[in-house]
Design an enzyme around this catalytic site. Structure first.
Site, PDB file in Angstrom:
ATOM      1  N   ASP A  68      32.728  31.891  22.722  1.00  0.00           N
ATOM      2  CA  ASP A  68      33.337  32.799  23.699  1.00  0.00           C
ATOM      3  C   ASP A  68      34.491  32.119  24.410  1.00  0.00           C
ATOM      4  OD1 ASP A  68      31.351  31.143  24.950  1.00  0.00           O
ATOM      5  OD2 ASP A  68      31.393  32.445  26.718  1.00  0.00           O
ATOM      6  N   GLU A 133      28.961  30.805  27.312  1.00  0.00           N
ATOM      7  CA  GLU A 133      29.209  29.607  28.115  1.00  0.00           C
ATOM      8  C   GLU A 133      30.230  29.880  29.207  1.00  0.00           C
ATOM      9  OE1 GLU A 133      30.788  25.777  29.521  1.00  0.00           O
ATOM     10  OE2 GLU A 133      31.883  27.424  28.601  1.00  0.00           O
TER      11      GLU A 133
END
Length: 373
Positions: A68, A133
């Site tokens: 991500d 994250e």
């Protein structure tokens, strides 16, 4: 174009704004399966996680990272479109180039070369990749670690591919991170006419803030700077200039060293509030624990591989924010963070040197050789 840069481009072209993975992990799984990795999707809520392993027994050396990325910001301010992975003048451009799709590409190509040269390597190699994250980090690495704990599958060593370089590749490795402890504090008073104030919560808050800013929480230690207290938001008022508000809201955060505990922080802050006779509510955020891996065979091996490739002995640091290493280290794993330069992460025109990616892949391969060959 090298295999590492080519794979990094493929990952950048997938618009995986947190918590989306946008097909990155299936791409990685397909590539890893070709060299004998068993790949397992561990998806929780809207988050994608990949757990891939090759070999058996111990030691288990894991590469950890995230697919991500943060949002792009204004698209018209980017020199190159953020999800095209353009290469120009030796730089790979795009969101995630440095943080941290470049590192993930290096993980994979390092493993490919290592397995080709050492098909019967000792122990096991793992990749733990999440799409959670950059966001709340609720259903990502921490949840995978819970599953591994239930399976009694301990990680011995872990390289987190977070960007770590300051000026040049390999000049710094992270051997720990400070903890993060934050809260939303509401101090209550009595709303009323400003000419007849009964209990102004802003005045009480001013005393509390002044004292908290003057506290010496600890003195740090040889590897960690002292704990710091920072305010991020203060809100009060009705919008009218002649009204004392009924409450004030304060957001704050402490980045703390291992010399103090969460319980110590809570107790000291609540003691200050009590001494200022505050009526208050406090809601603590999810805690991020500090961790450190300051010495041992693994740290030395990482340093040796960097020096062999770059000629530089890396500084061992615990600075910066938090990382997913905080979920892995408490299990007893030795955790080191090593990635590309961090000078453009989260910025417009994020980019990374293609030569650095190729060299980083070689360093990762060298670590595999030292620990598992």
């Amino acid at each position: 174009m090298s295999p590492t840069v080519s794979l990094a481009r493929e990952l950048i072209r997938r618009e995986s704004v947190t918590p989306a993975d946008a097909g990155c992990q299936p791409l990685l799984a397909a590539r890893l399966a070709q060299i004998g990795f068993a790949c397992e999707a561990m998806n929780f809520e809207e988050v994608s996680n990949l757990w891939a392993t090759r070999g058996a027994g111990r030691p288990l050396l894991v590469f950890a990272g995230h697919t991500d990325v943060v949002p792009t910001g204004p698209l018209d301010q980017w020199k190159f479109p953020p999800f095209q992975g353009e290469v120009q003048d030796g730089m790979l451009h795009g969101r995630g180039a440095a943080d941290m799709k470049g590192s993930i590409a290096c993980f994979v190509t390092a493993c490919e070369r290592f397995v080709a040269n050492h098909p019967d390597h000792a122990g096991a190699i793992g990749l733990l990749i999440t799409s959670d994250e950059e966001g709340v980090a609720r259903w990502g690495t921490g949840e995978v670690m819970n599953v591994l704990a239930e399976r009694k599958q301990p990680i011995d060593m872990c390289i987190v591919g977070e960007p770590s370089g300051k000026q040049t590749l390999g000049d710094t490795i992270k051997v720990g991170r400070r903890g993060s402890c934050g809260a939303k504090l509401r101090i209550k008073g009595t709303q009323g006419h400003i000419a007849y104030p009964a209990d102004n919560p802003i005045h009480r808050a001013a005393g509390v803030i002044s004292e908290l800013l003057s506290v010496e929480w600890d003195q740090g230690n040889a590897h960690f700077q002292p704990t710091s207290f920072q305010l991020s938001n203060i809100h009060a008022g009705t919008g009218a200039g002649n009204v004392v508000p009924g409450e004030v809201e304060i957001d704050f955060n402490l980045r703390y060293s291992p010399e103090i505990t969460e319980a110590d922080i809570h107790a000291r802050i609540e003691d200050v509030l009590a001494r200022h006779q505050c009526q208050f509510e406090i809601h603590w955020e999810r805690l991020c624990l500090p961790f450190q891996t300051t010495q041992g065979k693994f740290v030395d091996a990482v340093s040796d591989c960097i020096e062999a490739s770059t000629g530089r002995t890396p500084l061992r640091s615990t600075g910066g924010g938090t990382s997913d290493g905080r979920f892995i280290a408490p299990t007893g794993a030795e955790v080191i963070e090593l990635g590309p330069l961090n000078d453009t992460i989260h910025q417009i025109d994020e980019r990374v040197s293609t030569a650095d990616l190729d060299q980083l892949s070689v360093i990762y391969e060298g670590i595999l050789v030292k620990m598992l060959a």
